[in-house]
Design a protein around this motif. Structure first.
Motif, short mmCIF file in Angstrom:
data_model
loop_
_atom_site.label_atom_id
_atom_site.label_comp_id
_atom_site.label_asym_id
_atom_site.label_seq_id
_atom_site.Cartn_x
_atom_site.Cartn_y
_atom_site.Cartn_z
N ARG A 289 3.46 4.78 -4.08
CA ARG A 289 4.60 5.16 -3.24
C ARG A 289 4.90 6.66 -3.38
N ASP A 290 4.93 7.15 -4.62
CA ASP A 290 5.23 8.57 -4.84
C ASP A 290 4.13 9.45 -4.27
N ARG A 291 2.89 8.98 -4.33
CA ARG A 291 1.78 9.77 -3.77
C ARG A 291 1.97 9.93 -2.26
N VAL A 292 2.35 8.88 -1.58
CA VAL A 292 2.56 8.96 -0.12
C VAL A 292 3.76 9.86 0.17
N LEU A 293 4.88 9.67 -0.56
CA LEU A 293 6.08 10.48 -0.32
C LEU A 293 5.85 11.96 -0.63
N SER A 294 4.89 12.24 -1.50
CA SER A 294 4.63 13.64 -1.87
C SER A 294 4.11 14.45 -0.69
N ALA A 295 3.69 13.78 0.38
CA ALA A 295 3.20 14.49 1.55
C ALA A 295 4.26 15.42 2.14
N ARG A 296 5.53 15.06 1.98
CA ARG A 296 6.61 15.91 2.49
C ARG A 296 7.37 16.58 1.36
N GLY A 297 6.87 16.45 0.13
CA GLY A 297 7.57 17.01 -1.01
C GLY A 297 8.79 16.23 -1.40
N LEU A 298 8.93 15.02 -0.85
CA LEU A 298 10.13 14.22 -1.10
C LEU A 298 10.19 13.71 -2.53
N SER B 181 -8.08 -0.08 -6.75
CA SER B 181 -9.51 0.00 -6.46
C SER B 181 -9.81 1.27 -5.67
N GLY B 182 -11.10 1.60 -5.56
CA GLY B 182 -11.48 2.79 -4.79
C GLY B 182 -11.03 2.71 -3.35
N GLY B 183 -11.14 1.51 -2.75
CA GLY B 183 -10.71 1.34 -1.37
C GLY B 183 -9.21 1.51 -1.22
N GLN B 184 -8.45 0.99 -2.18
CA GLN B 184 -6.99 1.14 -2.12
C GLN B 184 -6.58 2.60 -2.30
N ARG B 185 -7.26 3.31 -3.22
CA ARG B 185 -6.95 4.73 -3.42
C ARG B 185 -7.18 5.51 -2.13
N ARG B 186 -8.27 5.22 -1.46
CA ARG B 186 -8.57 5.96 -0.22
C ARG B 186 -7.53 5.65 0.85
N ARG B 187 -7.06 4.42 0.93
CA ARG B 187 -6.04 4.08 1.92
C ARG B 187 -4.70 4.73 1.58
N GLY C 272 -3.01 -1.91 5.16
CA GLY C 272 -3.45 -2.92 4.21
C GLY C 272 -3.00 -2.68 2.79
N LEU C 273 -1.88 -1.96 2.62
CA LEU C 273 -1.30 -1.71 1.30
C LEU C 273 0.08 -2.36 1.25
N PRO C 274 0.17 -3.62 0.82
CA PRO C 274 1.46 -4.32 0.80
C PRO C 274 2.40 -3.73 -0.23
N ALA C 275 3.66 -4.17 -0.18
CA ALA C 275 4.72 -3.60 -1.03
C ALA C 275 4.39 -3.72 -2.51
N ARG C 276 3.71 -4.80 -2.91
CA ARG C 276 3.42 -4.99 -4.33
C ARG C 276 2.48 -3.91 -4.88
N ILE C 277 1.71 -3.28 -3.99
CA ILE C 277 0.77 -2.23 -4.41
C ILE C 277 1.49 -0.91 -4.63
N LEU C 278 2.57 -0.66 -3.88
CA LEU C 278 3.16 0.67 -3.83
C LEU C 278 3.75 1.14 -5.15
N ASP C 279 4.18 0.20 -5.99
CA ASP C 279 4.75 0.59 -7.27
C ASP C 279 3.74 0.56 -8.41
N GLN C 280 2.46 0.35 -8.07
CA GLN C 280 1.40 0.43 -9.07
C GLN C 280 0.92 1.87 -9.20
N GLN C 281 0.48 2.22 -10.39
CA GLN C 281 -0.11 3.55 -10.61
C GLN C 281 -1.47 3.64 -9.93
N LEU C 282 -1.80 4.83 -9.46
CA LEU C 282 -3.06 5.02 -8.75
C LEU C 282 -4.26 4.59 -9.60
N GLY C 283 -4.17 4.79 -10.91
CA GLY C 283 -5.27 4.45 -11.79
C GLY C 283 -5.59 2.98 -11.85
N THR C 284 -4.64 2.13 -11.41
CA THR C 284 -4.87 0.68 -11.43
C THR C 284 -5.45 0.17 -10.12
#
Length: 542
Positions: free
Chosen positions: A83-92, A162-168, A148-160
């Protein structure tokens, strides 16, 4: 807006692109498909347009915001949440964190600190509001869900993830930055294979989003339906001439124009061959006379130039001759896995998966994005270890050939040649040169660092490494990703004729049909079933 000026792109001594003047321009409303055969320089050119690398000559002038999705995106702090990675696009993310710090000072600080914090909080809140901060969380979640990134994924750390999820997550961040709420709807998007790892519903959503994007767009994709629906211009990179042909038209009209160009080139080739043959015959007659020797030599030189020109046209028609190895002898069950389990911290990906790979068996692994398909192949390949008490039992004569979707088996710092030697240490030098030639690597390309190859070229290099392995169990993770249509068909033909065992992960229905699977493993439950055509309906969703 992006404008190139006398742009020249090279890899080593090989010229990939020569675009004099302001040949390549991207303006708001331009939706450009950047196409060409694997190795034509699409990814290299895109990196230069994005400012990630420098051209050999000329320059690129950029104005306005740029959103760049590379083919191998490995961005982001792995401890940061999705979630924070996506929000960082606007510096939020930074503004929000700073607001929280000021809030603490307001509650706990001295009078002087409290007054200063109140003023700073007000300024930050105005900035947060101007960037759409209060609606941003739901907007980001909506984009993530569509990809394809449901809400349960958004609060997980990027390191957890998969490669496909990271790219999305990276794609979501770029699209979130370019939405109207950000005030940056004129962003120029540079997207290299954006549909990799997306299911059919996500691709449909992305197609609609890009069709409505108000800024510029350059997209590399082998998804012809996406190109047809989105693009109003086509840039074709000619790998032989090292030039870019600009077509101010949509995909279908471009195909018609290209077909006309190809017919013209073949007519020119036939005429050139005919003239060259006539000149050689005439030169042979003149050469018999001493007084005509000079004229004969000139005729031969002209004929050789014509032949060289026709050779260039033939080179454009070359395709990689992809085949999988003749499998080494093995026992009835060369690979047996029991109780495979994978955890990321306290998060369970899958647990207790059993899988027996018999000689010559053909298995497809299905599951939603993030269910652990790639992770399962890594466990089977020995790249990662199971977290449970289970493990891998190696049968008689087992030889594994592993193809990683992120090209993890390729060392980017080593050359094409060194990577091949490392993968096939027992093969002779001439055999390896012949092998690489069949996969369209020769000459100076052998010394090229593997990290500078395009995604399609990396795929061909990784597949080449499998051929000399004599593997009798192939673990293939998205083997058709990044391939042009001709190379993809070569891989499908190789799947059809390979006689060893295959465990396949793919979103490509054509790859499943070519494999003709006998069994299916559905993750994360690890359910095993006999294959039937009803499973084909979920391949693109898996």
């Amino acid at each position: 807006m992006i404008v190139s000026e006398d742009l020249e792109v090279r890899v080593g001594a090989r010229t990939l692109l020569n675009a004099p003047g302001q040949h390549l321009r991207v303006q708001p409303g331009d939706r450009i498909g950047l196409v060409g055969r694997n190795g034509a320089g699409k990814t290299t050119t895109m990196r230069i347009l994005a400012g990630e690398s420098e051209p050999y000559a000329g320059k690129v002038v950029r104005s306005g915001d740029i959103g760049y999705l590379p083919q191998d995106s490995r961005e982001g702090n792995i401890d940061q949440t999705a979630r924070d990675r996506v929000l960082s696009a606007r510096g939020l993310d930074r503004i929000k964190a700073s607001m929280e710090r000021q809030q603490e000072l307001i509650e706990t600080g001295t009078d002087a600190e409290r007054n200063k914090a109140v003023n700073k909080y007000s300024r930050l809140e105005e900035q947060y509001y101007a960037l759409g901060g209060y609606e941003a969380d739901s907007e980001a979640a909506r984009i993530c869900d569509a990809l394809g990134l449901p809400a349960r994924i958004l609060d997980q750390q990027l390191g957890t993830l998969s490669g496909g999820q990271r790219r999305r997550v990276e794609l979501a961040q770029i699209l979130f930055a370019a939405t109207a709420g950000s005030g940056r709807s004129q962003t120029t998007l540079l997207l290299d294979e954006p549909t990799n790892h997306l299911d059919a519903d996500s691709i449909t959503w992305l197609r609609d989003f890009l069709s409505k994007h108000e800024g510029g767009l350059i997209m590399i994709s082998h998804d012809v339906e996406l190109l047809d629906a989105v693009c109003n211009k086509i840039w074709f990179l000619d790998a032989v001439r090292g030039e870019a042909d600009v077509y101010n038209m949509g995909w279908k009209k471009y195909l018609d124009a290209r077909a006309t160009d190809e017919q013209r080139r073949r007519r020119e080739r036939a005429n050139a061959e005919k003239k060259a043959s006539a000149l050689k015959q005439q030169a042979a007659k003149l050469g018999a006379k001493a007084t005509k020797a000079a004229a004969a030599k000139q005729m031969l030189a002209r004929a050789e130039k014509m032949v060289a020109a026709t050779d260039e046209i033939r080179q454009a028609d070359r395709v990689a001759h992809i085949q999988f190895p003749e499998p080494a002898p093995c026992g009835k069950t060369p690979l047996n896995a029991t109780g495979l389990t994978k955890m990321y911290g306290s998060l369970e990906v899958f647990a207790g998966v059993d899988l027996a790979i018999d000689k010559g068996s053909r298995v497809v692994v299905l599951g939603f994005n993030g269910a652990g398909k790639t992770t399962l192949l890594k466990l089977l390949a020995g790249v990662e270890r199971t977290d449970g008490e289970g493990g891998i039992v190696t049968g008689h004569g087992l030889k594994i050939g592993y193809f990683a979707q992120e090209h993890d088996t390729i060392d980017p710092a080593k050359s094409v040649w060194q990577n091949t030697i490392d993968a096939c240490p027992e093969a002779g030098e001439q055999d390896l040169r012949s092998l690489l030639g069949a996969f369209m690597f020769s000459g100076e390309q052998l010394d090229q660092p593997a990290g500078t190859l395009s995604g399609g070229e990396k795929t061909r290099l990784a597949l080449a490494s499998l051929v000399s392995s004599r593997a009798n169990v192939l673990l293939l993770d998205e083997p058709t990703n990044n391939l042009d249509p001709i190379s993809r068909e070569q891989v499908l033909d190789a799947l059809r004729t390979y006689t060893g065992a295959v465990v396949l992960v793919t979103h490509d229905p054509g790859a499943v049909r070519a494999l003709e699977p006998e069994r299916v493993i559905v993750l994360p439950d690890g359910t095993e079933d006999l294959w039937n055509d009803e499973y084909m309906e979920i391949v693109e969703l898996a």
